[in-house]
Scaffold this motif. Structure first.
Motif, PDB file in Angstrom:
ATOM      1  N   ARG A 115      40.145  39.156  42.147  1.00 15.76           N
ATOM      2  CA  ARG A 115      40.685  40.411  41.988  1.00 15.76           C
ATOM      3  C   ARG A 115      41.524  40.469  40.688  1.00 15.76           C
ATOM      4  O   ARG A 115      41.871  41.191  40.151  1.00 15.76           O
ATOM      5  CB  ARG A 115      41.741  40.834  43.291  1.00 15.76           C
ATOM      6  CG  ARG A 115      42.061  42.419  43.113  1.00 15.76           C
ATOM      7  CD  ARG A 115      42.780  42.835  44.660  1.00 15.76           C
ATOM      8  NE  ARG A 115      43.975  42.186  44.607  1.00 15.76           N
ATOM      9  CZ  ARG A 115      45.205  42.574  43.957  1.00 15.76           C
ATOM     10  NH1 ARG A 115      45.145  43.471  43.343  1.00 15.76           N
ATOM     11  NH2 ARG A 115      46.378  42.053  44.335  1.00 15.76           N
ATOM     12  N   ARG A 116      42.436  39.299  40.688  1.00 15.01           N
ATOM     13  CA  ARG A 116      43.019  39.071  39.447  1.00 15.01           C
ATOM     14  C   ARG A 116      43.341  37.598  39.177  1.00 15.01           C
ATOM     15  O   ARG A 116      43.234  36.880  40.112  1.00 15.01           O
ATOM     16  CB  ARG A 116      44.606  39.874  39.386  1.00 15.01           C
ATOM     17  CG  ARG A 116      45.159  39.426  40.536  1.00 15.01           C
ATOM     18  CD  ARG A 116      46.333  40.480  41.075  1.00 15.01           C
ATOM     19  NE  ARG A 116      47.198  39.981  41.901  1.00 15.01           N
ATOM     20  CZ  ARG A 116      48.617  39.441  41.908  1.00 15.01           C
ATOM     21  NH1 ARG A 116      48.798  39.188  40.705  1.00 15.01           N
ATOM     22  NH2 ARG A 116      49.432  39.184  42.799  1.00 15.01           N
ATOM     23  N   MET A 117      43.718  37.343  37.733  1.00 15.82           N
ATOM     24  CA  MET A 117      44.039  35.919  37.574  1.00 15.82           C
ATOM     25  C   MET A 117      45.549  36.095  37.225  1.00 15.82           C
ATOM     26  O   MET A 117      45.886  37.020  36.498  1.00 15.82           O
ATOM     27  CB  MET A 117      43.414  35.441  36.398  1.00 15.82           C
ATOM     28  CG  MET A 117      41.770  35.276  36.693  1.00 15.82           C
ATOM     29  SD  MET A 117      41.125  34.868  35.107  1.00 15.82           S
ATOM     30  CE  MET A 117      39.120  35.104  35.501  1.00 15.82           C
ATOM     31  N   VAL A 118      46.048  35.119  37.624  1.00 17.34           N
ATOM     32  CA  VAL A 118      47.740  34.896  37.148  1.00 17.34           C
ATOM     33  C   VAL A 118      47.867  33.555  36.149  1.00 17.34           C
ATOM     34  O   VAL A 118      47.587  32.409  36.864  1.00 17.34           O
ATOM     35  CB  VAL A 118      48.696  35.069  38.434  1.00 17.34           C
ATOM     36  CG1 VAL A 118      50.057  34.814  38.122  1.00 17.34           C
ATOM     37  CG2 VAL A 118      48.283  36.129  39.037  1.00 17.34           C
ATOM     38  N   ILE A 119      48.622  33.766  35.193  1.00 20.89           N
ATOM     39  CA  ILE A 119      48.546  32.554  34.302  1.00 20.89           C
ATOM     40  C   ILE A 119      50.268  32.408  34.331  1.00 20.89           C
ATOM     41  O   ILE A 119      51.131  33.074  33.831  1.00 20.89           O
ATOM     42  CB  ILE A 119      48.161  32.470  32.892  1.00 20.89           C
ATOM     43  CG1 ILE A 119      46.909  32.926  33.103  1.00 20.89           C
ATOM     44  CG2 ILE A 119      48.338  31.388  31.978  1.00 20.89           C
ATOM     45  CD1 ILE A 119      46.154  33.550  31.516  1.00 20.89           C
ATOM     46  N   ASP A 120      50.571  31.109  34.654  1.00 14.93           N
ATOM     47  CA  ASP A 120      51.879  30.574  34.908  1.00 14.93           C
ATOM     48  C   ASP A 120      52.475  30.520  33.399  1.00 14.93           C
ATOM     49  O   ASP A 120      51.956  29.559  32.680  1.00 14.93           O
ATOM     50  CB  ASP A 120      52.293  29.567  35.700  1.00 14.93           C
ATOM     51  CG  ASP A 120      53.617  29.016  35.774  1.00 14.93           C
ATOM     52  OD1 ASP A 120      54.397  28.257  34.976  1.00 14.93           O
ATOM     53  OD2 ASP A 120      54.346  29.386  36.878  1.00 14.93           O
ATOM     54  N   PRO A 121      53.681  31.151  33.045  1.00 15.24           N
ATOM     55  CA  PRO A 121      53.979  31.103  31.731  1.00 15.24           C
ATOM     56  C   PRO A 121      54.894  29.936  31.388  1.00 15.24           C
ATOM     57  O   PRO A 121      55.080  29.410  30.290  1.00 15.24           O
ATOM     58  CB  PRO A 121      55.313  32.170  31.640  1.00 15.24           C
ATOM     59  CG  PRO A 121      55.572  32.319  33.151  1.00 15.24           C
ATOM     60  CD  PRO A 121      54.394  32.024  33.889  1.00 15.24           C
ATOM     61  N   THR A 122      54.975  28.908  32.167  1.00 17.33           N
ATOM     62  CA  THR A 122      55.510  27.724  31.763  1.00 17.33           C
ATOM     63  C   THR A 122      54.511  26.459  31.925  1.00 17.33           C
ATOM     64  O   THR A 122      54.659  25.725  31.059  1.00 17.33           O
ATOM     65  CB  THR A 122      56.722  27.374  33.072  1.00 17.33           C
ATOM     66  OG1 THR A 122      57.665  28.274  33.117  1.00 17.33           O
ATOM     67  CG2 THR A 122      57.436  25.765  32.796  1.00 17.33           C
ATOM     68  N   VAL A 149      46.270  28.331  35.490  1.00 17.19           N
ATOM     69  CA  VAL A 149      45.504  29.645  35.971  1.00 17.19           C
ATOM     70  C   VAL A 149      45.362  29.663  37.543  1.00 17.19           C
ATOM     71  O   VAL A 149      44.793  28.689  38.159  1.00 17.19           O
ATOM     72  CB  VAL A 149      44.182  29.883  35.480  1.00 17.19           C
ATOM     73  CG1 VAL A 149      43.410  31.261  35.651  1.00 17.19           C
ATOM     74  CG2 VAL A 149      44.286  29.827  33.701  1.00 17.19           C
ATOM     75  N   THR A 150      45.739  30.848  38.232  1.00 18.27           N
ATOM     76  CA  THR A 150      45.466  30.911  39.617  1.00 18.27           C
ATOM     77  C   THR A 150      44.691  32.167  39.808  1.00 18.27           C
ATOM     78  O   THR A 150      44.803  33.151  39.386  1.00 18.27           O
ATOM     79  CB  THR A 150      46.788  31.127  40.310  1.00 18.27           C
ATOM     80  OG1 THR A 150      47.745  30.048  40.264  1.00 18.27           O
ATOM     81  CG2 THR A 150      46.611  31.378  41.865  1.00 18.27           C
ATOM     82  N   LEU A 151      43.733  31.841  40.571  1.00 17.41           N
ATOM     83  CA  LEU A 151      42.617  32.964  40.889  1.00 17.41           C
ATOM     84  C   LEU A 151      42.913  33.469  42.237  1.00 17.41           C
ATOM     85  O   LEU A 151      43.380  32.849  43.513  1.00 17.41           O
ATOM     86  CB  LEU A 151      41.182  32.328  41.180  1.00 17.41           C
ATOM     87  CG  LEU A 151      40.497  31.647  39.599  1.00 17.41           C
ATOM     88  CD1 LEU A 151      39.372  31.077  40.002  1.00 17.41           C
ATOM     89  CD2 LEU A 151      40.872  32.505  38.720  1.00 17.41           C
ATOM     90  N   LEU A 152      43.112  34.947  42.401  1.00 11.48           N
ATOM     91  CA  LEU A 152      43.381  35.662  43.650  1.00 11.48           C
ATOM     92  C   LEU A 152      42.225  36.519  44.210  1.00 11.48           C
ATOM     93  O   LEU A 152      41.549  37.372  43.338  1.00 11.48           O
ATOM     94  CB  LEU A 152      44.623  36.361  43.642  1.00 11.48           C
ATOM     95  CG  LEU A 152      45.941  35.480  43.066  1.00 11.48           C
ATOM     96  CD1 LEU A 152      47.211  36.451  42.869  1.00 11.48           C
ATOM     97  CD2 LEU A 152      46.332  34.558  44.229  1.00 11.48           C
ATOM     98  N   ASP A 153      41.834  36.500  45.385  1.00 13.71           N
ATOM     99  CA  ASP A 153      40.551  37.449  45.783  1.00 13.71           C
ATOM    100  C   ASP A 153      41.360  38.683  46.304  1.00 13.71           C
ATOM    101  O   ASP A 153      42.406  39.082  45.962  1.00 13.71           O
ATOM    102  CB  ASP A 153      39.904  36.990  47.113  1.00 13.71           C
ATOM    103  CG  ASP A 153      40.851  36.518  48.155  1.00 13.71           C
ATOM    104  OD1 ASP A 153      42.048  37.030  48.309  1.00 13.71           O
ATOM    105  OD2 ASP A 153      40.644  35.834  49.316  1.00 13.71           O
ATOM    106  N   GLY A 154      40.386  39.408  46.534  1.00 16.24           N
ATOM    107  CA  GLY A 154      40.677  40.701  47.090  1.00 16.24           C
ATOM    108  C   GLY A 154      41.866  41.174  47.984  1.00 16.24           C
ATOM    109  O   GLY A 154      42.525  42.182  48.169  1.00 16.24           O
TER     110      GLY A 154
END
Length: 673
Positions: free
Chosen positions: A547-554, A558-563
């Protein structure tokens, strides 16, 4: 920027001089961005990508830390070796012509790079830069390479000029955060800001060491500065050794490729058989991975219920019994009420008088009615005697029954998948054993032996590279501790009044730079993760997988999140989905870069299934850039995919490899045209 043409002379597999038209054409009033270049493995597809990089970036094309000796050795190795010639070529030439638009004005630049072998190991290289067909006079000649890199930044090239190996590394490397961080910083120019931040820190320390501060603090700062120089020198040395090792690995990989080509040419039948076996092994591995993924999905669901089959059967029987009990109780109550009402009506005096019954007849009639009512209700009374354990509503009982049955069905499917996985693994092992024991003709034995030695050398170099990286990480940890102690000493000296306007300005600039870095990085990472998510959903056949990817600024992880906003482990993705993930990251990086550069993609479909290949062909290649050059084999972009690309296809080029003479010819068309 738009590439116009690439000319090669005695470079790699190219003999003599050959030119490739790379400019996309307009057909039927529509711009068609895709240029398709086809060739079998070893025909020279990667040579084209390699030539573009080399022409634009020179030594930098091999890596930021490649030594001059290794670069010259590389140039000598890339001079074409004609098998049948008595006198071999001792020079090579590459030329790249491209359009560059600025402020509405288009300029045609041509970069030419020539080199010739000198002596046994040296190389003499000449670089020239033409502007609209004439030597560039606006920039001094010794700055030409820097000028070209300003037009086409090296930091951006990895997002626009990439091959299947880069996709594979990004797809398989679980710790890709360092590469992603470096890419984002290079793309935004943040590496320059970081260097300025470091230089200001050095200015502060040098200024403080000259100030009349506490002697012990100044002495400690000098010691720390000396240690820092030593550690940074060691880190740089390890980086250089790692870079040299990587270059050696690439050299060995090139030698392995050449040896495999030689094996293919000298023993084509055997090589074809080995290729078929390798293809079968890879196919089995893909099927096995897909079955394992489906098995994990089943086991995460209701399939474990199948482990207690007897208990499930008893539960279903009990639910059926309780359902029958509930129905019987309800039916008995309704029937009892109805029969009692009928009996009361029949026993009314008026009704009995109409029947003309005697008192004895009335009593017999009443007894008969009671007996009939008992006979009707007796079976229902027996059903009501069943024990009730769960007492579920009809809806809940139905859900429970369906869940149990689903678990049993899933268990059967899991059992089948397990057997299929074992069968595939057994078949894969058999093929691998057969591949390892495939007979080798006597005259091919030296080539096979050389391949084995090269494989062993590559393994040793990879182990050494891991050791270099481990040692460098330990040094980086010590560097961080050193920096923290220096910063603490500087803060103490600042409190003691050893501060002036220059240091105050430097400190404020460093603070401002830190805030700027943080905010710009955060802003661009949000844009990057949104575009990466959009690209993945567009290219993946399972639109709801991520559903979305989240990239930690530090950490840039990359973290993948499902629905359901649950973390989806990258290791759980199939091989094809990992490649789609890597391509999505590269596509998003190129879009965030905001630079209109051409895209060159070498063999991008290696481990994708047919559905993912079609997604890339239909939804990625036509829209990746205003100019997309695809280097492919006939099994990657086949006849069906060429038809799908046709509305966006400018023209095709076929690289024909003449096996008997060992050189490549570029012709118009594709494999079957």
């Amino acid at each position: 920027m738009r590439l116009r043409s690439l000319t090669l002379s005695d470079f790699g597999t190219v003999r003599g001089e050959q030119s490739l038209d790379l400019a996309p054409r307009e057909k039927y009033g529509k711009n068609r961005p895709v240029v398709l270049i086809g060739g079998q493995n070893g025909a020279g597809k990667t040579t084209i990508l390699e030539a573009v990089r080399l022409c634009l970036y020179g030594r930098l094309a091999l890596g930021p830390r490649i030594s001059d000796v290794d670069y010259k050795r590389y140039l000598r190795d890339r001079i074409h070796r004609d098998r049948n010639a008595l006198i071999h070529a001792d020079s090579a030439f590459i030329s790249l012509s491209f359009d560059h638009a600025r402020a509405g004005h288009r300029t045609v630049y041509t970069v030419e790079r020539r080199w010739r072998a000198v002596g046994k190991s040296s190389v003499h290289e000449d670089v020239s830069l033409l502007k609209n067909g004439h030597p560039l006079t606006d920039v001094e000649s010794h700055h030409w390479e820097s000028f070209v890199r300003s037009l086409v930044p090296y930091g951006l090239s990895q997002f626009f000029f990439f091959d299947g190996e880069r996709i594979q590394r990004l797809a398989e490397d679980g710790a890709d955060t360092a590469g992603l961080a470096e890419s984002v910083k290079s793309m935004l120019g943040l590496d320059l800001v970081e260097q300025l931040h470091v230089d200001l820190g050095l200015f502060e320390r040098k200024h403080l060491m000259r100030s009349p501060a506490r002697k012990d603090a100044r002495t400690r700062l000098k010691v720390l500065a000396s240690e820092m120089e030593t550690l940074e020198a060691e880190s740089e040395d390890l980086c250089q050794r790692a870079a040299n090792t990587v270059a050696s690995i690439h050299g060995i990989e090139s030698e392995i490729t050449r040896s495999e080509e030689e094996l293919s040419q000298r023993g084509k039948g055997l090589a074809d058989a080995r290729d078929r076996l390798r293809g079968s092994v890879r196919e089995l591995e893909l099927h096995g991975s897909e079955n394992e993924r489906r098995l994990r999905e089943l086991l995460e669901g209701a399939a474990p219920l199948a482990l207690c089959r007897e208990l499930c059967d008893r539960t279903l029987r009990q639910l059926d019994s309780e359902e029958a009990h509930s129905r019987a109780r309800f039916t008995r109550s309704e029937l009892d009420t109805a029969l009692t009402a009928v009996r009361d009506h029949l026993m009314k005096p008026a009704f009995l008088r109409r029947l003309g019954l005697t008192p004895e007849g009335k009593q017999a009639f009443a007894d008969e009615l009671a007996r009939v009512q008992n006979d009707v209700l007796l079976p229902l009374q027996a059903a009501e005697q069943a024990s009730v354990l769960h007492g579920l509503s009809e809806y809940d009982a139905g859900r429970c029954r369906e869940q149990v049955r689903e678990g049993l069905r899933a268990g059967e499917e899991a059992k089948r998948l397990s057997a299929e996985i074992l069968r595939l693994e057994e078949e894969r092992r058999g093929l691998a054993t057969h591949l390892g024991k495939a007979p080798v003709e006597e005259d091919l034995a030296p080539v096979v032996q050389r391949l084995q030695l090269l494989g062993e050398q590559k393994g040793r170099l990879q182990a050494a590279l891991e050791q270099f990286e481990s040692s460098r990480q330990a040094i980086l940890t010590r560097i961080e501790r050193n920096k923290r102690e220096q910063e603490r000493l500087i803060e103490d000296m600042k409190k003691e009044g050893q501060w002036n306007a220059k240091l105050d300005l430097a400190a404020r600039v460093r603070t401002t730079l830190a805030v700027y870095l943080e905010q710009l990085t955060q802003q661009k990472l949000v844009e990057l993760q949104n575009l990466a998510t959009e690209s993945f959903q567009r290219l993946c056949r399972k639109n709801d997988l991520v559903r979305r990817m989240v990239i930690d600024p530090t950490s840039f992880r990359v973290t993948l999140l499902d629905g359901h906003d649950r973390v989806l482990q990258k290791e759980d993705l199939s091989a094809g989905e990992k490649q789609i993930y890597a391509i999505s990251i590269l596509w998003a990086l190129s879009r965030v870069a905001g630079r209109p550069l051409p895209m060159i993609i070498d063999t991008p479909l290696g481990r994708l299934d047919s559905q993912h290949r079609r997604r890339l062909v239909e939804d990625y290649f036509p829209y990746a850039s205003h100019q997309v050059i695809i280097l492919s084999t006939d099994t990657e972009i086949d006849e069906g995919f060429v038809k799908a690309l046709k509305p966006h296809l400018s023209h095709t080029i076929h690289l024909v490899y003449h096996e008997d003479e060992g050189w490549t010819e570029a012709t118009s068309g594709y494999f079957w045209t």
